[in-house]
Enzyme design. Structure first.
Site, mmCIF file in Angstrom:
data_model
loop_
_atom_site.group_PDB
_atom_site.id
_atom_site.type_symbol
_atom_site.label_atom_id
_atom_site.label_comp_id
_atom_site.label_asym_id
_atom_site.label_seq_id
_atom_site.Cartn_x
_atom_site.Cartn_y
_atom_site.Cartn_z
ATOM 1 C CD GLU A 34 41.839 43.161 32.072
ATOM 2 O OE1 GLU A 34 41.763 44.181 32.791
ATOM 3 O OE2 GLU A 34 40.927 42.334 31.954
ATOM 4 C CE LYS A 70 33.493 42.738 37.914
ATOM 5 N NZ LYS A 70 34.816 42.111 37.786
ATOM 6 C CD GLU A 85 35.453 43.321 41.924
ATOM 7 O OE1 GLU A 85 35.432 43.485 43.176
ATOM 8 O OE2 GLU A 85 35.963 44.152 41.159
ATOM 9 C CD GLU A 117 38.910 49.156 42.299
ATOM 10 O OE1 GLU A 117 38.595 48.637 43.393
ATOM 11 O OE2 GLU A 117 38.691 48.615 41.195
#
Ligand SMILES: C=C(O[C@@H]1C=C(C(=O)O)C=C[C@H]1O)C(=O)O
Length: 369
Positions: free
Chosen positions: A171, A118, A215, A351
């Site tokens: 986050e 990733k 992911e 996104e």
């Protein structure tokens, strides 16, 4: 692509950082002292001597200098001004089609096998206004969303004018209070809709997406593996939960633990964690190579970490997301998406557009692109 660091590690912040406003969540104050250095520097050498909490930001590039500010608290200003008008359409860097091409070739490379699983590819949007932006006003508009932590911090200037890091992060990278630690990584995202049925459908599809769950899992495993050796206990829920901001759904996992040594410095844990695969990739080295090769700009403080550290080296630190670097009449917005073998370029363009939404709204723009 070699990236220049924004200022040398041994250089203190310019005197004009003093007196500047700093907003983090609900707390507001003005800079009384400024210290520059990398996360590793403060993790190894310890914090500048102070009785107060320090608020700071460190860039995406490990080892690049960031800063810690002591602040004198003040009442939050309640002034709200309308944002200035745009003087030209926003400029995407790179063009969405080129970003899509980078996503397509990276996903193909990951599918071929090899170490890289990733990498997070970001893009930028340059917004120019007819009069200087007021960074604090932009941050206050972002703070209207209760599901984010808003921020506004002065940055070292690059040219003549002052620069600001402004944004709205959902986050939590690390919270440490004595022995108790928490990290709440997000990865896997879907745009929200004003239509309740479509909004629920978007959330349901995200929750059921094997690609997004895989992911997400890479991020959770990475954080677990870094924190576990420091912990007496570390608990990780079996699967992710849905979390919302005003514009996005995310998959999130709350990781909670108890440190074996409560004196472990918060900034040492942070230096070990940053950057996680939520913003870099897995494994880290080839992910950083892919990011360096694909992104035609320097991330600087975007996808870095920002937060607060106490004199006892406890603290609360976030991932520097949904941000802009504001300089006079220019705002440079950043947004990225995690790319895996199953990523689709069109969805990743969408996104990243969705991730510009919060900042675009705060700048008075209707649409992200
Ligand atoms: C990289 C960004 O976001 C990160 C990537 C996410 C994803 O790939 O779904 C979700 C949240 C963040 O950890 C960003 O907002 O720019």
């Amino acid at each position: 692509m070699t990236k220049q660091h924004s200022f040398p590690a041994d250089q203190g912040l310019p005197a004009d950082a003093l007196g500047q406003p700093v907003l983090l969540g609900r707390s507001f104050g003005r800079v009384t002292q400024a210290h520059a250095g990398s996360l590793e520097h403060f993790a190894q050498a310890g914090l500048p001597r102070t009785e107060e909490d320090l608020i700071g930001a460190f860039p995406f590039a490990r080892g690049a200098p960031g800063h810690l500010y002591a602040t004198a608290p003040e009442a939050m200003p309640d002034r709200r001004d309308a944002p200035p008008a745009l003087c030209a359409p926003p400029v995407p860097v790179p063009e969405p089609a080129l970003y899509g091409e980078a996503v397509r070739s990276l996903a193909a490379r990951i599918r071929q096998g090899g170490p890289l699983k990733k990498a997070v590819l970001a893009r930028m949007l340059e917004v120019r206004t007819d009069r200087p932006l007021d960074p604090l006003q932009v941050a206050l508009r972002l703070c209207e969303d209760p599901d984010i932590t808003g921020y506004c911090l002065p940055l070292p200037p690059r040219g003549a004018g002052a620069r600001w890091l402004v944004g709205a992060t959902p986050e939590l990278l690390l919270d440490k209070r004595g022995a108790a630690i928490r990290s709440h990584p997000f990865a896997g995202s879907a745009q929200r809709s004003e239509d309740p049925a479509q909004d629920r459908a978007a959330a349901g599809a995200l929750e059921a997406s094997a690609k997004d769950r895989a992911e997400h899992r890479l991020v959770v495993e990475y954080i677990h593996d870094i924190l576990a050796p420091h912990c007496r206990h570390l608990s990780v829920p079996k699967g992710p939960a849905l979390h919302r901001t005003a514009s996005l759904w995310h998959l999130g996992t709350l990781i909670e633990g108890e440190l074996a040594d409560p004196e472990t410095p918060c900034l040492a844990l942070l230096a070990a964690l940053h950057p996680t695969p939520a913003v870099a990739g897995q494994p880290l080295a080839p992910a950083l190579d892919s990011i360096g090769a694909a992104e035609p700009f320097e991330r600087e403080f975007y996808a870095g970490t920002l937060g607060r550290v106490t004199a006892q080296n406890d603290g609360t630190w976030y991932v520097t997301l949904r941000c802009a670097i504001i300089e006079g009449c220019l705002a440079r917005l950043f947004a990225g998406a995690g790319i895996v073998g199953a990523s689709d370029p069109v969805s990743e363009i969408a996104e990243t557009s969705a991730k510009f939404t919060a900042m675009c709204r705060a700048l008075g723009l209707d649409t992200p692109d």
